[in-house]
Write an enzyme that holds these catalytic residues in place. Structure first.
Site, PDB file in Angstrom:
ATOM      1  N   HIS A 168       0.826  -1.211   0.000  1.00 31.73           N
ATOM      2  CA  HIS A 168       0.000   0.000   0.000  1.00 31.73           C
ATOM      3  C   HIS A 168       0.866   1.270   0.000  1.00 31.73           C
ATOM      4  O   HIS A 168       0.634   2.183  -0.789  1.00 31.73           O
ATOM      5  CB  HIS A 168      -0.926  -0.032   1.218  1.00 31.73           C
ATOM      6  N   HIS A 187       1.209   5.169  -2.174  1.00 30.67           N
ATOM      7  CA  HIS A 187       1.577   6.536  -1.764  1.00 30.67           C
ATOM      8  C   HIS A 187       2.822   7.095  -2.441  1.00 30.67           C
ATOM      9  O   HIS A 187       2.857   8.265  -2.815  1.00 30.67           O
ATOM     10  CB  HIS A 187       1.808   6.585  -0.246  1.00 30.67           C
ATOM     11  N   GLU A 212      -6.012   8.926   0.229  1.00 33.42           N
ATOM     12  CA  GLU A 212      -6.287   7.481   0.251  1.00 33.42           C
ATOM     13  C   GLU A 212      -7.203   7.008  -0.880  1.00 33.42           C
ATOM     14  O   GLU A 212      -6.937   5.983  -1.496  1.00 33.42           O
ATOM     15  CB  GLU A 212      -6.897   7.058   1.594  1.00 33.42           C
ATOM     16  N   SER A 245      -3.214   0.527  -4.583  1.00 32.53           N
ATOM     17  CA  SER A 245      -2.573  -0.637  -3.969  1.00 32.53           C
ATOM     18  C   SER A 245      -3.491  -1.848  -3.898  1.00 32.53           C
ATOM     19  O   SER A 245      -3.089  -2.913  -3.456  1.00 32.53           O
ATOM     20  CB  SER A 245      -2.087  -0.301  -2.560  1.00 32.53           C
TER      21      SER A 245
HETATM   22  N1  TIH Z   1      -7.205  -1.369   1.104  1.00 32.94           N
HETATM   23  C1  TIH Z   1      -5.832  -1.054   0.781  1.00 32.94           C
HETATM   24  C2  TIH Z   1      -5.165  -2.214   0.048  1.00 32.94           C
HETATM   25  O1  TIH Z   1      -5.732  -3.300  -0.052  1.00 32.94           O
HETATM   26  O2  TIH Z   1      -4.055  -2.038  -0.433  1.00 32.94           O
HETATM   27  C3  TIH Z   1      -5.041  -0.698   1.995  1.00 32.94           C
HETATM   28  C4  TIH Z   1      -5.538   0.522   2.745  1.00 32.94           C
HETATM   29  C5  TIH Z   1      -6.077   1.649   2.252  1.00 32.94           C
HETATM   30  C6  TIH Z   1      -6.435   2.605   3.243  1.00 32.94           C
HETATM   31  C7  TIH Z   1      -6.184   2.227   4.453  1.00 32.94           C
HETATM   32  S1  TIH Z   1      -5.474   0.664   4.361  1.00 32.94           S
HETATM   33 FE   FE2 Z   2      -2.467   5.014   3.262  1.00 30.77          FE
END
Ligand code: TIH
Ligand code: FE2
Length: 325
Positions: A183, A188, A228, A247
């Site tokens: 992630h 990011h 996010e 991600s």
């Molecule tokens: N859901 C995301 C992923 O599967 O990569 C991870 C997160 C996004 C936001 C907080 S955790």
């Molecule tokens: Fe994040």
């Protein structure tokens, strides 16, 4: 978090929550390492995997020991961990040309050339830290675990991103409800190399310094729906720029389908929006551009209930407090 909202009593404002004034103050933030029950709740794929839980504890130690200015210790990732990374890396990169915003597609080749992004190798935080220092001045700090919203957002004021270093459980690569190295590095990092996005993120961070608990929760929501889970429109097409989308190949597909609701990015409305944290988002907000979103957040922050303004001094990496009455 510390104090309640600032209260006016006999005309005196008090109870401004403590905040870091210089970059090394970030060493004072508390990082929780969550134990099973808290972080690894019983429906988490790693809950019953003792080896996985020990591994996370071991990696968290790097974040706990870290002090500003240290080199970030490298993790020797196992074969299994690297294989999990490779599967996700290939799948995600194959979707980026179609669904990721142009900024991500511009930076990805640089990450391959400079930071060892490849299917056979989990990139190391120290290498990414050095790359970001050269592009936007962003810094990475290894995080042992979850920080409070206040602490995490305060870090962004200094262009510091707290990053996890462990990887998700290999049994569920499609989506995880918590941040992990996939992630952070796929979601990011590419955007922190973009100057407008870096400014946008720092703007949210600066607004969080000494903010009331209520405003922190609004800022955390703004962060959620932009950094996010933000989408934007480029050349008439919806693209993803939010890290949670970039991600997760499950949610990336979902966000680009006609299933979710899409609304224009308006900070006043966005900051009050509720959202789920363990499933795909039913609603996304679409920004016009990072530059425009940055102006919008700046204007929004100017109306926050805070008895002072702040200015970042990039020469000393410290915060100057203005017109404090
Ligand atoms: N859901 C995301 C992923 O599967 O990569 C991870 C997160 C996004 C936001 C907080 S955790
Ligand atoms: Fe994040």
């Amino acid at each position: 978090t510390k104090a309640a909202e600032s209260i006016t009593f006999l005309g005196v404002k008090d109870e401004i929550p403590w905040f870091p004034g210089k970059i090394s103050d970030l060493d004072k933030l508390k990082q929780e390492i969550l134990e099973a029950g808290a972080d690894l709740s019983s429906d988490h794929p790693g809950f019953n995997d003792q080896e996985y839980r020990n591994r996370r504890k071991q990696i968290a130690q790097i974040g706990l020991n870290y002090k500003h200015g240290d080199k970030i210790e490298r993790v020797k990732y196992t074969k299994e961990e690297t294989m999990a990374w490779g599967v996700i890396f290939n799948k995600l990169t194959s979707m980026y040309s179609k669904h990721a915003c142009k900024e991500v597609n511009y930076v990805m080749p640089m990450l391959k050339n400079n930071c060892g992004y490849s299917e056979n190798h989990i990139p190391q935080l120290q290498d990414i830290h050095e790359f970001l220092q050269d592009t936007t001045g962003f810094r990475i700090r290894p995080a042992a675990g979850l920080l409070t919203s206040r602490d995490f957002l305060n870090g962004l004021a200094f262009r510091v991103f707290h990053s996890t270093q462990y990887i998700r459980h290999h049994s569920q690569p499609l989506y995880t409800p918590e941040p992990d190295v996939v992630h952070e590095l796929m979601g990011h990092v590419p955007l922190f190399a973009d100057p407008d996005f870096a400014e946008f993120s720092q703007e949210i961070g600066l607004a969080s310094l000494g903010a009331s608990d209520r405003d922190i929760s609004r800022l955390a929501t703004l962060y959620w729906f932009t950094v996010e889970f933000g989408v934007c429109r480029q050349d008439g097409v919806r693209k993803a720029y939010g890290a949670g989308l970039l991600s997760s190949f499950g949610e990336l597909e979902h966000s680009m389908s006609d299933v979710p609701d899409i609304k224009p990015f308006e900070p006043d409305k966005v900051c009050e929006q509720t959202y789920p944290i363990t499933s795909f988002q039913p609603l996304y907000f679409e920004a016009e551009s990072f530059e425009r979103a940055k102006e919008q957040v700046k204007n929004w922050a100017a109306h926050m209930d805070r008895p002072f303004a702040v200015r970042y001094n990039p020469y000393t990496n410290s915060v100057e407090v203005l017109n404090h009455s």
